[in-house]
Write an enzyme that holds these catalytic residues in place. Structure first.
Site, PDB file in Angstrom:
ATOM      1  N   HIS A  64      -6.562  13.383  13.356  1.00  0.00           N
ATOM      2  CA  HIS A  64      -5.503  12.540  13.905  1.00  0.00           C
ATOM      3  C   HIS A  64      -4.252  13.408  13.980  1.00  0.00           C
ATOM      4  O   HIS A  64      -3.583  13.638  12.971  1.00  0.00           O
ATOM      5  CB  HIS A  64      -5.283  11.309  13.025  1.00  0.00           C
ATOM      6  CG  HIS A  64      -6.494  10.447  12.898  1.00  0.00           C
ATOM      7  ND1 HIS A  64      -6.957   9.968  11.692  1.00  0.00           N
ATOM      8  CD2 HIS A  64      -7.367  10.004  13.841  1.00  0.00           C
ATOM      9  CE1 HIS A  64      -8.048   9.246  11.892  1.00  0.00           C
ATOM     10  NE2 HIS A  64      -8.323   9.264  13.192  1.00  0.00           N
ATOM     11  N   HIS A  91      -3.234   5.820  14.492  1.00  0.00           N
ATOM     12  CA  HIS A  91      -4.543   5.636  13.870  1.00  0.00           C
ATOM     13  C   HIS A  91      -4.411   4.647  12.723  1.00  0.00           C
ATOM     14  O   HIS A  91      -3.314   4.223  12.364  1.00  0.00           O
ATOM     15  CB  HIS A  91      -5.126   6.969  13.378  1.00  0.00           C
ATOM     16  CG  HIS A  91      -4.215   7.752  12.497  1.00  0.00           C
ATOM     17  ND1 HIS A  91      -3.122   8.456  12.984  1.00  0.00           N
ATOM     18  CD2 HIS A  91      -4.198   7.966  11.158  1.00  0.00           C
ATOM     19  CE1 HIS A  91      -2.501   9.057  11.997  1.00  0.00           C
ATOM     20  NE2 HIS A  91      -3.130   8.763  10.865  1.00  0.00           N
ATOM     21  N   GLU A 150      -3.359  15.330  10.586  1.00  0.00           N
ATOM     22  CA  GLU A 150      -4.293  15.043   9.506  1.00  0.00           C
ATOM     23  C   GLU A 150      -5.727  15.387   9.902  1.00  0.00           C
ATOM     24  O   GLU A 150      -6.279  14.817  10.833  1.00  0.00           O
ATOM     25  CB  GLU A 150      -4.224  13.556   9.129  1.00  0.00           C
ATOM     26  CG  GLU A 150      -2.828  13.082   8.749  1.00  0.00           C
ATOM     27  CD  GLU A 150      -2.744  11.582   8.607  1.00  0.00           C
ATOM     28  OE1 GLU A 150      -3.773  10.897   8.794  1.00  0.00           O
ATOM     29  OE2 GLU A 150      -1.647  11.074   8.306  1.00  0.00           O
ATOM     30  N   HIS A 195       0.866  -1.179   0.000  1.00  0.00           N
ATOM     31  CA  HIS A 195       0.000   0.000   0.000  1.00  0.00           C
ATOM     32  C   HIS A 195       0.904   1.232   0.000  1.00  0.00           C
ATOM     33  O   HIS A 195       1.723   1.405   0.891  1.00  0.00           O
ATOM     34  CB  HIS A 195      -0.894   0.009   1.244  1.00  0.00           C
ATOM     35  CG  HIS A 195      -1.836   1.174   1.292  1.00  0.00           C
ATOM     36  ND1 HIS A 195      -3.137   1.097   0.851  1.00  0.00           N
ATOM     37  CD2 HIS A 195      -1.656   2.454   1.699  1.00  0.00           C
ATOM     38  CE1 HIS A 195      -3.723   2.273   1.004  1.00  0.00           C
ATOM     39  NE2 HIS A 195      -2.846   3.115   1.514  1.00  0.00           N
ATOM     40  N   HIS A 208      -0.434   3.684  11.600  1.00  0.00           N
ATOM     41  CA  HIS A 208       0.778   4.499  11.635  1.00  0.00           C
ATOM     42  C   HIS A 208       0.640   5.672  12.591  1.00  0.00           C
ATOM     43  O   HIS A 208      -0.451   6.048  13.010  1.00  0.00           O
ATOM     44  CB  HIS A 208       1.131   5.002  10.224  1.00  0.00           C
ATOM     45  CG  HIS A 208       0.167   6.003   9.650  1.00  0.00           C
ATOM     46  ND1 HIS A 208      -1.099   5.692   9.269  1.00  0.00           N
ATOM     47  CD2 HIS A 208       0.322   7.325   9.368  1.00  0.00           C
ATOM     48  CE1 HIS A 208      -1.707   6.750   8.773  1.00  0.00           C
ATOM     49  NE2 HIS A 208      -0.870   7.759   8.834  1.00  0.00           N
ATOM     50  N   TYR A 221     -15.369   5.719   3.124  1.00  0.00           N
ATOM     51  CA  TYR A 221     -13.911   5.662   3.160  1.00  0.00           C
ATOM     52  C   TYR A 221     -13.528   4.229   3.472  1.00  0.00           C
ATOM     53  O   TYR A 221     -14.025   3.636   4.434  1.00  0.00           O
ATOM     54  CB  TYR A 221     -13.377   6.613   4.221  1.00  0.00           C
ATOM     55  CG  TYR A 221     -11.876   6.642   4.341  1.00  0.00           C
ATOM     56  CD1 TYR A 221     -11.079   6.904   3.234  1.00  0.00           C
ATOM     57  CD2 TYR A 221     -11.247   6.415   5.563  1.00  0.00           C
ATOM     58  CE1 TYR A 221      -9.698   6.934   3.330  1.00  0.00           C
ATOM     59  CE2 TYR A 221      -9.866   6.446   5.674  1.00  0.00           C
ATOM     60  CZ  TYR A 221      -9.098   6.709   4.558  1.00  0.00           C
ATOM     61  OH  TYR A 221      -7.728   6.723   4.670  1.00  0.00           O
ATOM     62  N   HIS A 270     -10.200  -4.865  -7.451  1.00  0.00           N
ATOM     63  CA  HIS A 270     -11.420  -4.296  -6.878  1.00  0.00           C
ATOM     64  C   HIS A 270     -11.425  -2.793  -7.131  1.00  0.00           C
ATOM     65  O   HIS A 270     -10.418  -2.114  -6.925  1.00  0.00           O
ATOM     66  CB  HIS A 270     -11.469  -4.573  -5.379  1.00  0.00           C
ATOM     67  CG  HIS A 270     -12.579  -3.859  -4.672  1.00  0.00           C
ATOM     68  ND1 HIS A 270     -13.914  -4.115  -4.918  1.00  0.00           N
ATOM     69  CD2 HIS A 270     -12.554  -2.882  -3.727  1.00  0.00           C
ATOM     70  CE1 HIS A 270     -14.663  -3.339  -4.161  1.00  0.00           C
ATOM     71  NE2 HIS A 270     -13.859  -2.577  -3.433  1.00  0.00           N
TER      72      HIS A 270
END
Length: 439
Positions: free
Chosen positions: A362, A368, A338, A289, A332, A347, A386
């Protein structure tokens, strides 16, 4: 909107006029302008800034803006806060999330409908930002506004906006954004009767397109998709009010005319809009990712290379194809802070509780990541290609800690149980390489 396009941070120059011949040719400030107009320069950078980042526009207007200033008197807006705004509440640090801000029941216009959620940095040093929400249901008919503290990035979530600026009219809908430069006079109307959304007030260096590096010449936000308005003006002589935000304080003055009287302009300091649906995302096509920075639409740099004063990042519809990988964002902690919002859809890391019009915060170094349901689903789902459909989340990410306002801390829409979304993350370590995936 204009047929030409705006490229943030690239110094390109435009011209547009409402009346034929209103723009002088060959010189910016002739002895006498056509139509009896006044020539005026609006500078968005120091005079001696390098050519590629030097921003200024020449405006040819019915009255010079010194006629728009009048005599200012102090004004108050209790809910629009400016950094530094410290010790405003007693809420401890933590991961925070809110449901949508309620729409007002009484008539409220755009500037009175702004509510500050967080502030970061120091407006006096022109560093940092503030995250606001807006909710209003009344148009600014004879009220006008400019923000001397920073540029405004508007992210509509509900309802279309009609933003009449000194340089023309911009209409913006959910899935589009609009940038209003520092010092630009505007008035805002709700085309659908009411409107709600988010604002990033950027005190620092102006938003520009991020460098693509190894990505090369294409993808992410492409310059051709940024659009500026064509010239439009008001020539009306009725009592009007001009509201100004300056170093965190508000002032207002009464005029006998509209200040939106620019008949023609040319230059590169201008408002612009961008359709988020034209963003071309890139991502992992084999495994892992990638960092969220690959979804950066605009960045406002700081004095430290690679560390933004504020980034505007989106998470749009896209294909997920990575193999043998945990596809949602990983857990992380981050030196950046953020502030997230959701324009529509779901989301992927928070399918429950994070709803359109909602927000989350965050802050720096607070951990989080996906909730328990998202983790379990992403860890066991078949990893076939997907496509994430009908989703548009965004993030205001800054190098500074974001300090909560009292308004945000005491909002009834604050989710007291947000941290519970990680409660069901169970221990799966059992000493074997396979781990324990029993439920």
């Amino acid at each position: 909107m204009a047929a030409f396009h705006y490229m943030p941070g690239f110094g390109n120059d435009f011209e547009t006029e409402s009346l034929p011949g209103a723009l002088p040719q060959g010189q910016n400030s002739p002895q006498r302008c056509a139509y009896g107009l006044y020539a005026e320069q609006l500078s968005g950078s120091p005079f001696t800034a390098p050519r590629g980042i030097n921003e200024r526009s020449w405006l040819y207007r019915i009255r010079p803006s010194v006629k728009h200033s009048g005599r200012f008197t102090p004004a108050r807006r209790e809910h629009w806060k400016t950094a530094p705004n410290l010790d405003d509440h007693e809420l401890p640090i933590g991961q925070l999330r809110w449901n949508p801000t309620p729409m007002p029941k009484e008539p409220v216009n755009f500037i009175d409908g702004v509510r500050t959620m967080t502030t970061a940095g120091d407006v006096h040093g022109q560093a940092g930002m503030a995250a606001h929400v807006y909710a209003f249901n009344s148009d600014m008919e004879d009220d006008y506004f400019f923000d001397a503290d920073g540029e405004l990035l508007l992210v509509p979530e509900k309802g279309r906006l009609r933003i009449f600026t000194e340089m023309g009219i911009i209409e913006v809908e959910p899935s589009e954004i609009c940038i209003i430069p520092r010092g630009m006079m505007v008035k805002v109307a709700a085309l659908d009767g009411e409107a709600r959304g988010y604002i990033c007030e950027n005190y620092g260096a102006k938003f520009s397109l991020p460098d693509r590096g190894p990505i090369g010449a294409n993808c992410l936000a492409n310059p051709r998709d940024f659009k500026t308005p064509v010239a439009a003006y008001e020539d009306k002589e009725v009592p009007c009010r001009l509201h100004v935000k300056w170093c965190g304080k508000f002032y207002e003055t009464t005029l006998d005319h509209s200040p939106l009287d620019v008949v023609a302009w040319h230059g590169n300091y201008a408002p612009y809009k961008y359709d988020l649906r034209t963003f071309s995302p890139v991502g992992a096509i084999l495994f892992d990712h990638p960092d969220p920075s690959i979804f950066t639409v605009l960045t406002a740099p700081s004095g430290e290379e690679g560390t933004a004063n504020v980034d505007f990042v989106i998470f749009p519809p896209r294909w997920l194809v990575a193999e043998h990988s945990f596809r949602p964002p990983w857990y992380h902690r981050n030196i950046m802070s953020e502030f997230m919002g959701l324009v529509y859809g779901q989301y992927d890391a928070k399918e429950e509780g994070f709803v359109p019009g909602g927000m989350s915060l965050h802050n720096m170094m607070l951990p989080h990541g996906p909730d328990a349901m998202g983790f379990n689903k992403a860890s066991t789902v078949e990893l076939k290609p997907h496509r994430l459909e009908s989703t548009m989340a965004f993030m205001f990410e800054t190098r500074f800690p974001q300090h909560l306002t009292r308004f945000a801390a005491e909002l009834e829409s604050l989710q007291d149980n947000y941290a519970d979304c990680w409660t069901d993350l169970k221990k799966r370590f059992n000493g074997t390489p396979e781990g324990d995936w029993s439920e």
